[in-house]
Design a protein around this motif. Structure first.
Motif, PDB file in Angstrom:
ATOM      1  N   GLU A  61       0.819  -1.221   0.000  1.00 47.86           N
ATOM      2  CA  GLU A  61       0.000   0.000   0.000  1.00 47.86           C
ATOM      3  C   GLU A  61       0.850   1.268   0.000  1.00 47.86           C
ATOM      4  O   GLU A  61       0.368   2.339  -0.388  1.00 47.86           O
ATOM      5  N   PRO A  73       2.008   3.952  -3.882  1.00 51.38           N
ATOM      6  CA  PRO A  73       0.886   3.200  -3.344  1.00 51.38           C
ATOM      7  C   PRO A  73       0.231   2.313  -4.404  1.00 51.38           C
ATOM      8  O   PRO A  73      -0.020   2.755  -5.531  1.00 51.38           O
ATOM      9  N   PHE A  95      -3.168  -0.042  -4.172  1.00 56.06           N
ATOM     10  CA  PHE A  95      -4.295  -0.451  -3.324  1.00 56.06           C
ATOM     11  C   PHE A  95      -5.078  -1.615  -3.915  1.00 56.06           C
ATOM     12  O   PHE A  95      -5.891  -2.225  -3.221  1.00 56.06           O
ATOM     13  N   PRO A 147      -3.317  -6.677  -1.986  1.00 55.60           N
ATOM     14  CA  PRO A 147      -3.409  -5.860  -0.770  1.00 55.60           C
ATOM     15  C   PRO A 147      -3.015  -6.635   0.474  1.00 55.60           C
ATOM     16  O   PRO A 147      -3.273  -7.823   0.607  1.00 55.60           O
ATOM     17  N   HIS A 176      -4.548   8.037  -7.159  1.00 56.04           N
ATOM     18  CA  HIS A 176      -4.182   8.481  -5.818  1.00 56.04           C
ATOM     19  C   HIS A 176      -3.859   9.978  -5.862  1.00 56.04           C
ATOM     20  O   HIS A 176      -2.910  10.387  -6.552  1.00 56.04           O
ATOM     21  N   GLU A 220      -9.052   7.110   2.032  1.00 52.79           N
ATOM     22  CA  GLU A 220      -8.139   5.963   2.045  1.00 52.79           C
ATOM     23  C   GLU A 220      -8.857   4.648   1.773  1.00 52.79           C
ATOM     24  O   GLU A 220      -8.229   3.652   1.429  1.00 52.79           O
ATOM     25  N   ARG A 248      -9.027   1.025   5.531  1.00 50.04           N
ATOM     26  CA  ARG A 248      -7.603   1.243   5.802  1.00 50.04           C
ATOM     27  C   ARG A 248      -7.414   2.378   6.791  1.00 50.04           C
ATOM     28  O   ARG A 248      -8.224   3.302   6.876  1.00 50.04           O
ATOM     29  N   PHE A 303      -1.386   2.777   5.817  1.00 50.58           N
ATOM     30  CA  PHE A 303      -1.071   1.653   4.938  1.00 50.58           C
ATOM     31  C   PHE A 303      -1.551   0.321   5.505  1.00 50.58           C
ATOM     32  O   PHE A 303      -1.212  -0.740   4.971  1.00 50.58           O
TER      33      PHE A 303
END
Length: 336
Positions: free
Chosen positions: A61, A64, A66, A70, A248, A295, A309, A312
């Motif tokens: 994460e 990043p 996602f 994960p 992101h 997030e 989340r 992270f």
């Protein structure tokens, strides 16, 4: 030193590097823009092969990423150097070391040792990150080939300035990438010493090649945070990369040569995220704001939180073989 990949010899012992979109023409005893690829008597060498300046075991994460394995570990490495000169660089101490200090540092490590450490750490991936993996391509390539043999996947966290030749070379061993889409062309020229168009081409090439792709934009107050630019970038992502491509939007903190600017307002991040969602993107995240609702991963079909989340760390998970556990919608990503 190791002889470089992807270059051509020219007359008078000059060479042209074909690794990134600067395509530097390098005279004997000179280096390219990155500062780590040197012409020695008509042969181009990598000065950073096996010289690892940073290595850590990170959550995936943090890249990043996602929507790619994960909760897994990613063994992460870098050498010094970069082919950009971003005046807001978050890792400038190592990315700009050859340019600012005129030195190259790093622990000596072979690809075999790097992959062995990743395996010992029970990492699912090796991430080539922190600086720019394109400029240490030979090391990344050799590690990536060995990693695949150990059932470890490979991730590039990159500015996206690699040539198509470089991307096609690493393609058989590259499984995911997070690419910075920093702003419009004016922003790239003013703040990075680069152009936007090669980055857009890399993004499209990665998508066409079937490599899992996520995009990051660091929103800098007064520089690339206008909501009109957010709409423009969101439109490109949706139309050229697809609405299932995660984006992101990260909060800027003053660094390097941009210490006079304030951090990005959280409200500005939230507004940008909302615009991107309204433009039709399924997954838009806010970064560098631990605990922010942005997030979380929401199901685009039913709106429920399917991956919760904090920073992270995953705190709750509602996916069943890549589908929303609540409504059954297929969620874009690589889940196993």
């Amino acid at each position: 030193m190791k002889e470089a990949m992807l270059y051509e010899r020219l007359k008078d012992k000059e060479v042209r590097c074909q690794l990134c979109s600067h395509r530097c023409k390098i005279k004997p005893e000179k280096t390219g823009i990155c500062g780590v690829r040197k012409n020695v008597d008509g042969t181009l060498y990598s000065l950073v092969y096996g010289r690892v300046i940073a290595r850590h075991v990170d959550p995936i994460e943090k890249k990043p990423l996602f929507h790619f394995l994960p909760g897994s570990r990613s063994y992460s490495i870098a050498t010094v150097g970069c082919n950009f000169r971003c005046d807001f660089c978050q890792n400038f101490e190592i990315s700009q070391m050859p340019r600012d200090q005129g030195i190259i540092m790093g622990d000596t490590m072979s690809p075999e040792e790097i992959v062995a450490e990743a395996k010992e750490a029970r990492a699912k991936t090796i991430s080539y990150t922190y600086t720019e993996p394109t400029i240490y391509f030979e090391l990344a390539y050799d590690c990536a080939r060995l990693a695949v043999e150990e059932d470890i996947r490979n991730v590039f966290v990159s500015n996206g300035y690699m040539t198509k030749e470089a991307l096609e070379t690493i393609r058989p061993y590259l499984h995911a990438a997070n690419i910075d889409l920093k702003g419009d062309d004016r922003f790239y020229r003013r703040h990075c010493g680069a152009r936007q168009s090669p980055v857009l081409e890399t993004l499209k090439n990665l998508k066409e090649m079937g490599i899992w792709l996520e995009v990051t934009t660091l929103l800098i107050p007064g520089e690339n945070d206008s909501l009109d630019l957010v709409r423009e970038l969101a439109r490109f992502i949706k139309e050229e990369l697809g609405p299932g491509t995660p984006w992101h939007l990260s909060r800027f903190y003053p660094r390097y040569h941009l210490t006079g600017l304030p951090p990005t307002e959280v409200e500005k991040l939230a507004a940008a995220r909302q615009i991107a969602l309204e433009m039709g993107l399924r997954y838009v995240y806010t970064g560098n704001v631990p605990g922010d609702p942005g997030e979380k991963t929401y199901c685009y079909a039913c709106g429920r939180v399917i991956i919760d989340r904090f920073g992270f760390t995953i705190t709750d998970y509602h996916l069943d073989e890549g589908r929303c556990s609540f409504c059954g919608a297929e969620i874009d990503g690589v889940w196993s």
